[in-house]
Design an enzyme around this catalytic site. Structure first.
Site, PDB file in Angstrom:
ATOM      1  N   HIS A 140      67.210  72.776  51.642  1.00 24.13           N
ATOM      2  CA  HIS A 140      65.924  73.126  52.280  1.00 24.13           C
ATOM      3  C   HIS A 140      64.803  73.269  51.249  1.00 24.13           C
ATOM      4  CE1 HIS A 140      68.450  74.217  55.811  1.00 24.13           C
ATOM      5  NE2 HIS A 140      69.256  74.729  54.881  1.00 24.13           N
ATOM      6  N   SER A 261      42.870  60.407  36.626  1.00 24.23           N
ATOM      7  CA  SER A 261      41.975  60.357  37.778  1.00 24.23           C
ATOM      8  C   SER A 261      40.593  59.966  37.271  1.00 24.23           C
ATOM      9  CB  SER A 261      41.934  61.730  38.448  1.00 24.23           C
ATOM     10  OG  SER A 261      40.694  61.923  39.082  1.00 24.23           O
ATOM     11  N   LYS A 267      44.001  65.263  35.089  1.00 25.84           N
ATOM     12  CA  LYS A 267      45.075  64.724  35.926  1.00 25.84           C
ATOM     13  C   LYS A 267      45.977  63.716  35.229  1.00 25.84           C
ATOM     14  CE  LYS A 267      44.981  64.747  40.279  1.00 25.84           C
ATOM     15  NZ  LYS A 267      45.863  65.368  41.270  1.00 25.84           N
ATOM     16  N   GLU A 274      55.001  57.184  43.110  1.00 28.27           N
ATOM     17  CA  GLU A 274      54.374  57.182  44.438  1.00 28.27           C
ATOM     18  C   GLU A 274      54.405  55.787  45.054  1.00 28.27           C
ATOM     19  OE1 GLU A 274      50.632  59.775  44.530  1.00 28.27           O
ATOM     20  OE2 GLU A 274      51.111  59.607  42.416  1.00 28.27           O
TER      21      GLU A 274
END
Ligand code: ARG
Length: 446
Positions: A140, A261, A267, A274
């Site tokens: 979980h 970024s 970043k 991804e």
């Protein structure tokens, strides 16, 4: 209609397989006395020169010739004259395309299998370095029990092993030679189908001419296998993304696989992971496209089936690209083992071991579970971990608890105790790595 009907822009990439298939067909036609040896040689020379020129980018396909089969036949006739028109004796584009796609997909599947093995190798190399590196195991996405990074990586390895086995298994149905099925009803010419199969290194020929020209199960099956593989990669990618976050801080991707970024200077985004996660959707889409394409088609060949290639090619290209990226991405990643181990020490991941300890001393497990629940609640209130409790406090929860409890609670001991086959104890994990290496070696040698 010409533009609508033409598939050359897509199927042109199978030219090498088309020519290989035609060469085998021509040899067999001569062997059976259907064409002469001189005709055969002329055809073989012509085809070889076409393959050469296509490889050099010296020849251009035309939509007027519709598909890869007609384009190559047109080139052949331009080069060798009338004899070129004999190549298509006892053959239809329906069995020809079935052969080409099988040949193409076999080549690609072999590439993918090699990529899968390379990724497996990379996982094992990483696992070897982290047999004693603790990390929290989750259920979980909540800390559950301690494992090691190696054990986690070996879980990934098992997914990959199944993918490899599925690719291997799909080969059995892929490697069947369809030529001789003609348009749908075979041919009256005395072909030697097995000779063609042997030349093309197929262990078997298709068994029914109607089925052979209308079967695309092998393409669907590949996409299904590829979908499962991509599903696995997407799960790993998700973990990599989570682990790369500041909140987890378990790993850092090499700059080569991350981007900054355009607005936020701090970043470092795990783009490669991804994209792998995202591209799984493409492959599922390809599978669904093929299933839907074939649904309800009557026997035998239908032109709908020309639409099969785009989806299949996309699935193959996507899987190959993802495998190409994920392997070096993992090889160059840095794992923050300190932080992982600390995370394994928190979150009461040793609570089950305390319950097991009490159960081993005779307390029924359900009661032990309750006792430990109370101790954990106490710790949370006091801001302590279990191992920070004093022996007298422990005894107030259960008189069965003795001084040996502290060793019991040591997370490294929690790991070491889990000795069963398939478990995370360092010794077991080393065995597992050894078994996996042997398996890889055996796969690689086949
Ligand atoms: N380009 C076709 C395909 O990919 C080849 C088979 C065409 N056969 C036919 N009878 N029109 O399916």
């Amino acid at each position: 209609m010409e533009d609508f009907n033409a598939s050359i822009a897509v199927d042109g990439r199978m030219y090498e397989q088309d020519i290989r298939g035609s060469m085998a067909h021509a040899r067999m036609l001569a062997q059976q006395g259907i064409i002469t040896e001189q005709e055969r040689d002329l055809i073989l020379e012509g085809l070889a020169s076409i393959a050469h020129d296509l490889g050099q980018g010296k020849l251009e396909f035309t939509a007027a010739a519709e598909d890869v089969h007609m384009n190559i036949e047109t080139f052949l006739t331009q080069r060798i004259g009338e004899t070129g028109k004999k190549l298509h004796t006892a053959r239809s584009r329906n069995d020809q395309v079935a052969l080409d796609v099988r040949l193409w997909l076999r080549d690609e599947t072999n590439d993918i299998k090699a990529q899968v093995l390379a990724l497996g190798e990379a996982l094992l190399t990483l696992a070897e370095q982290h047999v004693n590196d603790l990390m929290p195991g989750y259920t979980h996405l909540q800390k559950a029990q301690p494992v090691s990074l190696a054990h986690h990586l070996l879980a990934w390895f098992e997914m990959l092993r199944r993918d490899y086995e599925r690719l291997q298994d799909a080969m059995k149905r892929l490697e069947m030679m369809p030529l001789g099925s003609g348009a749908l009803a075979g041919t009256g010419f005395p072909l030697d189908r097995m000779a063609v199969a042997i030349e093309l290194d197929f262990p078997a020929i298709t068994r029914n001419s109607l089925d052979a020209v209308s079967d695309r199960d092998f393409a669907i099956e590949f996409c299904a296998v590829a979908s499962i593989l991509m599903m696995h990669l997407s799960r790993w990618a998700e973990e990599i993304i989570l682990w790369s976050s500041d909140e987890f801080g378990f790993m850092e991707l090499d700059d080569a696989f991350a981007t900054g970024s355009s607005i936020m200077p701090q970043k470092k985004n795990p783009d490669a992971a991804e994209l792998i996660r995202g591209k799984s959707g493409r492959v599922y889409g390809d599978l669904l496209a093929l299933l839907t394409l074939m649904k309800g088609l009557p026997l035998a060949y239908n032109k709908d089936m020309q639409e099969d290639k785009e989806a299949l090619f996309d699935a193959v290209d996507t899987v190959k690209k993802c495998l190409l990226v994920i392997t070096p991405m993992l090889q160059t990643a840095r794992f923050n083992t300190e932080r992982m181990a600390n995370a394994a020490r928190g979150g009461f991941s040793n609570a089950t071991d305390l319950a097991d300890y009490l159960a081993a001393k005779g307390l029924p497990f359900r009661d032990a579970h309750e006792v430990v629940g109370k101790a954990v609640r106490h710790c949370i209130e006091k801001g302590l971990t279990l191992e920070e409790l004093s022996l007298s406090t422990f005894k107030s929860f259960s008189p069965l608890i003795g001084g040996d409890v502290f060793e019991t609670l040591d997370v490294m001991q929690c790991l070491a105790r889990r000795q069963l086959p398939g478990g995370p104890a360092p010794g077991r994990v080393r065995d597992a790595i050894e078994e996996a290496r042997a398996w890889l070696k055996e796969c690689g040698s086949k």
